[in-house]
Design a protein around this motif. Sequence first.
Motif, PDB file in Angstrom:
ATOM      1  N   ASP A   1       9.088  -2.043 -11.698  1.00  0.00           N
ATOM      2  CA  ASP A   1       9.145  -1.670 -10.287  1.00  0.00           C
ATOM      3  C   ASP A   1       7.860  -0.953  -9.889  1.00  0.00           C
ATOM      4  OD1 ASP A   1      11.475  -2.695  -9.323  1.00  0.00           O
ATOM      5  OD2 ASP A   1      12.664  -0.892  -9.613  1.00  0.00           O
ATOM      6  N   GLY A   2       7.568  -0.964  -8.579  1.00  0.00           N
ATOM      7  CA  GLY A   2       6.429  -0.205  -8.095  1.00  0.00           C
ATOM      8  C   GLY A   2       6.692   1.290  -8.203  1.00  0.00           C
ATOM      9  N   THR A   3       5.625   2.078  -8.115  1.00  0.00           N
ATOM     10  CA  THR A   3       5.748   3.530  -8.139  1.00  0.00           C
ATOM     11  C   THR A   3       6.094   4.030  -6.746  1.00  0.00           C
ATOM     12  OG1 THR A   3       4.059   3.654  -9.874  1.00  0.00           O
ATOM     13  CG2 THR A   3       4.573   5.694  -8.687  1.00  0.00           C
ATOM     14  N   PRO A   4       7.250   4.683  -6.558  1.00  0.00           N
ATOM     15  CA  PRO A   4       7.673   5.085  -5.209  1.00  0.00           C
ATOM     16  C   PRO A   4       6.638   5.899  -4.449  1.00  0.00           C
ATOM     17  CG  PRO A   4       9.500   5.323  -6.735  1.00  0.00           C
ATOM     18  CD  PRO A   4       8.295   4.997  -7.573  1.00  0.00           C
ATOM     19  N   ARG A   5       5.956   6.815  -5.100  1.00  0.00           N
ATOM     20  CA  ARG A   5       5.000   7.676  -4.396  1.00  0.00           C
ATOM     21  C   ARG A   5       3.770   6.899  -3.938  1.00  0.00           C
ATOM     22  NH1 ARG A   5       3.822  13.346  -7.043  1.00  0.00           N
ATOM     23  NH2 ARG A   5       2.574  13.410  -5.128  1.00  0.00           N
ATOM     24  N   LEU A   6       3.513   5.754  -4.550  1.00  0.00           N
ATOM     25  CA  LEU A   6       2.383   4.919  -4.131  1.00  0.00           C
ATOM     26  C   LEU A   6       2.825   3.816  -3.174  1.00  0.00           C
ATOM     27  CD1 LEU A   6       0.365   4.531  -7.471  1.00  0.00           C
ATOM     28  CD2 LEU A   6       0.112   6.236  -5.657  1.00  0.00           C
ATOM     29  N   ASN A   7       4.112   3.838  -2.826  1.00  0.00           N
ATOM     30  CA  ASN A   7       4.629   2.866  -1.853  1.00  0.00           C
ATOM     31  C   ASN A   7       4.347   3.390  -0.452  1.00  0.00           C
ATOM     32  OD1 ASN A   7       5.985   1.024  -0.300  1.00  0.00           O
ATOM     33  ND2 ASN A   7       8.021   1.586  -1.027  1.00  0.00           N
ATOM     34  N   LEU A   8       3.211   3.003   0.093  1.00  0.00           N
ATOM     35  CA  LEU A   8       2.783   3.502   1.399  1.00  0.00           C
ATOM     36  C   LEU A   8       3.334   2.663   2.535  1.00  0.00           C
ATOM     37  CD1 LEU A   8      -0.913   4.329   0.477  1.00  0.00           C
ATOM     38  CD2 LEU A   8       1.138   5.731   0.209  1.00  0.00           C
TER      39      LEU A   8
ATOM     40  N   ILE B   1      -6.445  -8.194   1.514  1.00  0.00           N
ATOM     41  CA  ILE B   1      -6.744  -6.803   1.179  1.00  0.00           C
ATOM     42  C   ILE B   1      -5.502  -6.123   0.610  1.00  0.00           C
ATOM     43  CG2 ILE B   1      -7.421  -4.561   2.126  1.00  0.00           C
ATOM     44  CD1 ILE B   1      -9.030  -6.102   4.249  1.00  0.00           C
ATOM     45  N   SER B   2      -4.350  -6.364   1.247  1.00  0.00           N
ATOM     46  CA  SER B   2      -3.094  -5.796   0.770  1.00  0.00           C
ATOM     47  C   SER B   2      -2.814  -6.229  -0.667  1.00  0.00           C
ATOM     48  CB  SER B   2      -1.947  -6.231   1.681  1.00  0.00           C
ATOM     49  OG  SER B   2      -0.704  -5.781   1.186  1.00  0.00           O
ATOM     50  N   GLY B   3      -3.009  -7.526  -0.940  1.00  0.00           N
ATOM     51  CA  GLY B   3      -2.780  -8.029  -2.294  1.00  0.00           C
ATOM     52  C   GLY B   3      -3.736  -7.423  -3.304  1.00  0.00           C
TER      53      GLY B   3
ATOM     54  N   PHE C   1      -4.584  -1.634  -7.903  1.00  0.00           N
ATOM     55  CA  PHE C   1      -4.766  -0.211  -8.146  1.00  0.00           C
ATOM     56  C   PHE C   1      -3.441   0.553  -8.071  1.00  0.00           C
ATOM     57  CE2 PHE C   1      -8.710  -1.887  -6.390  1.00  0.00           C
ATOM     58  CZ  PHE C   1      -9.665  -1.401  -7.279  1.00  0.00           C
ATOM     59  N   GLY C   2      -2.347  -0.160  -7.857  1.00  0.00           N
ATOM     60  CA  GLY C   2      -1.031   0.466  -7.780  1.00  0.00           C
ATOM     61  C   GLY C   2      -0.548   0.732  -6.370  1.00  0.00           C
ATOM     62  N   TRP C   3      -1.433   0.585  -5.362  1.00  0.00           N
ATOM     63  CA  TRP C   3      -1.057   0.889  -3.981  1.00  0.00           C
ATOM     64  C   TRP C   3      -0.217  -0.231  -3.371  1.00  0.00           C
ATOM     65  CZ3 TRP C   3      -2.129   5.731  -3.081  1.00  0.00           C
ATOM     66  CH2 TRP C   3      -3.284   6.324  -3.613  1.00  0.00           C
ATOM     67  N   ILE C   4       0.842   0.146  -2.681  1.00  0.00           N
ATOM     68  CA  ILE C   4       1.630  -0.818  -1.910  1.00  0.00           C
ATOM     69  C   ILE C   4       1.357  -0.529  -0.436  1.00  0.00           C
ATOM     70  CG2 ILE C   4       3.943  -1.693  -1.400  1.00  0.00           C
ATOM     71  CD1 ILE C   4       4.817  -0.660  -4.150  1.00  0.00           C
ATOM     72  N   VAL C   5       0.460  -1.317   0.137  1.00  0.00           N
ATOM     73  CA  VAL C   5       0.052  -1.155   1.534  1.00  0.00           C
ATOM     74  C   VAL C   5       0.438  -2.431   2.284  1.00  0.00           C
ATOM     75  CG1 VAL C   5      -1.863  -0.771   3.128  1.00  0.00           C
ATOM     76  CG2 VAL C   5      -1.862   0.339   0.880  1.00  0.00           C
TER      77      VAL C   5
ATOM     78  N   LEU D   1      -2.988  -3.493   8.676  1.00  0.00           N
ATOM     79  CA  LEU D   1      -2.525  -2.786   7.486  1.00  0.00           C
ATOM     80  C   LEU D   1      -1.994  -1.439   7.960  1.00  0.00           C
ATOM     81  CD1 LEU D   1      -5.684  -3.536   5.391  1.00  0.00           C
ATOM     82  CD2 LEU D   1      -3.412  -4.239   4.646  1.00  0.00           C
ATOM     83  N   ARG D   2      -0.999  -0.885   7.247  1.00  0.00           N
ATOM     84  CA  ARG D   2      -0.425   0.387   7.666  1.00  0.00           C
ATOM     85  C   ARG D   2      -0.160   1.275   6.470  1.00  0.00           C
ATOM     86  NH1 ARG D   2       5.521   0.211   9.260  1.00  0.00           N
ATOM     87  NH2 ARG D   2       5.633   0.529   7.009  1.00  0.00           N
ATOM     88  N   VAL D   3      -0.576   2.528   6.564  1.00  0.00           N
ATOM     89  CA  VAL D   3      -0.341   3.520   5.516  1.00  0.00           C
ATOM     90  C   VAL D   3       0.491   4.653   6.107  1.00  0.00           C
ATOM     91  CG1 VAL D   3      -1.388   5.183   3.940  1.00  0.00           C
ATOM     92  CG2 VAL D   3      -2.501   2.977   4.345  1.00  0.00           C
ATOM     93  N   VAL D   4       1.695   4.863   5.578  1.00  0.00           N
ATOM     94  CA  VAL D   4       2.572   5.948   6.034  1.00  0.00           C
ATOM     95  C   VAL D   4       2.274   7.194   5.204  1.00  0.00           C
ATOM     96  CG1 VAL D   4       4.943   6.728   6.313  1.00  0.00           C
ATOM     97  CG2 VAL D   4       4.365   4.336   6.743  1.00  0.00           C
ATOM     98  N   ILE D   5       2.054   8.300   5.891  1.00  0.00           N
ATOM     99  CA  ILE D   5       1.760   9.568   5.214  1.00  0.00           C
ATOM    100  C   ILE D   5       3.041  10.391   5.114  1.00  0.00           C
ATOM    101  CG2 ILE D   5       0.293  11.603   5.181  1.00  0.00           C
ATOM    102  CD1 ILE D   5      -1.207   8.915   5.049  1.00  0.00           C
TER     103      ILE D   5
END
Length: 559
Positions: A109-116, A447-449, A454-458, A473-477
Amino acid sequence: MVFIIIIYRQGKAKQSNLHSFPLLPSFFLTFLSKRSLFLYIYIFLNFLVKNKLIKEMVITTTIPDSGEQLQPTFASRYVRTAVPKYKMPADPIPKEAAYQIINDELMLDGTPRLNLASFVTTWMEPECEKLMMAAINKNYVDMDEYPVTTELQNRCVNMIARLFNAPVGETDTAVGVGTVGSSEAIMLAGLAFKRKWQTKRKLEGKPYDKPNIVTGANVQVCWEKFARYFEVDLKEVKLSEGYYVMDPVKAVEMVDENTICVAAILGSTLTGEFENVKLLNELLTKKNKETGWDTPIHVDAASGGFIAPFIYPNLEWDFRLPLVKSINVSGHKYGLVYPGVGWVIWRTKEDLPEDLIFHINYLGSDQPTFTLNFSKGSSQIIAQYYQFVRLGFEGYKNVMENCLENARVLKEGIEKTGLFNIVSKEDGVPLVAFSLKDSSKYDVFEISGSLRRFGWIVPAYTMPPNAEHIAVLRVVIREDFSRALAERLISDIEKVMKEMETHPIRVSTKTAHVTATVDETQDGDDGGKKHIKKSARETPEEIATYWRKLVAGKRTGIC
């Protein structure tokens, strides 16, 4: 081989749909670079989903007995027998083996904290987690057995009602309920509006079979669910380039005598922007006076409800506006609680029809309930109360200010690359939405792919009608997205962009000396057929164009 298996399982009758997709000969795939091959596979899977050759992972379809098994790794210390994947095992296995088998799979699974992509909370304090684990076996609906838990829910409703400036006094009493999220909260609020409208139409002797609701095209998919499930016509105000929220003027123009409510969004999923609820209230009040209607407003504050009171206290969007009859908010977003908990508050008791409330007594005493489900855990309710008590008003304000500051850092870093346009606004939910200035060489989906390496889910997505040609593209803080992570993400975006500028989609360098060609047949100008040859680069470019058109036709369903 994977594609053949997937298609075969869905039935041979649909295989004919594949003729409309530009399939490549198997030998040709060897000439594609890794990035081109990944893109081709991604496009092909999207094509299969759109044509229903495979199904998206929303509804689970049973799988024929394939004999597939899970092979234990470290669990072989406890058991050597393979575990069936889609059938319940005949015999029990040691608890250590069960844990190890499942834990090994979950590692992918992806890393939740890197799921932007998600607004949902991914970090809480250990003390709160202890409280949640201690209550994990409590059924929230058993109010008589767990009266303290019920009392904590009542306190939360009172706190939220006051936060949203509900009229609380001797004559006016706001009411509310806890839900499993804003989706259920919206369903309940919508049902209340529909029932009140139907009751009034019946008393007036008018038709009550064609209710509608007015929203912007930027609403979250739960509004479409409500409209479809409860037979309400959804009238959407289309968007336009540069204006990605509902226009209050256009919304009020769409209101008619069958409109049960107008839904405004405080924190658009797409850009984080707050819609102008105050202007909507003014325009709708005027129209109600002119027509004799009493069309109300619901505010979907799923994302912004726990931001606006702390950061924008003077912004009038809540119960200070007379036509706002109900508000929903997600506790598991900026309410800072793990999923899933939501809340819906009504201005007064009269705004929630009594005949929608059920009374049960088989759990020990008379218990009123207004929910779509019945049993659910108590942990999230307790966690919400913990956050209110632990942080207080100033604590929430500090968290939201920090999120906005990190969003500003990320925004400035992205702007400095000179490659993107910022689509999101500074006032709103702390997120950064941005689009490419030039999409001729590559697009936001690539770019998203690439960022996933690097582990980022954008997430990358297209805007709803009539702005489908805009892809962002969207990054939620969130609270757990630190400044250090923001700086790291900027660095990784720069690496990806440099790579794409240096190495656009092209033939693999190992086979650059070979010019692969594919014969195709096209209609000639004279009405006949002609054979043409295309290079290995031309075909992936055509596929990418096909994919962009495909994605542009899909409706966003992001959280």
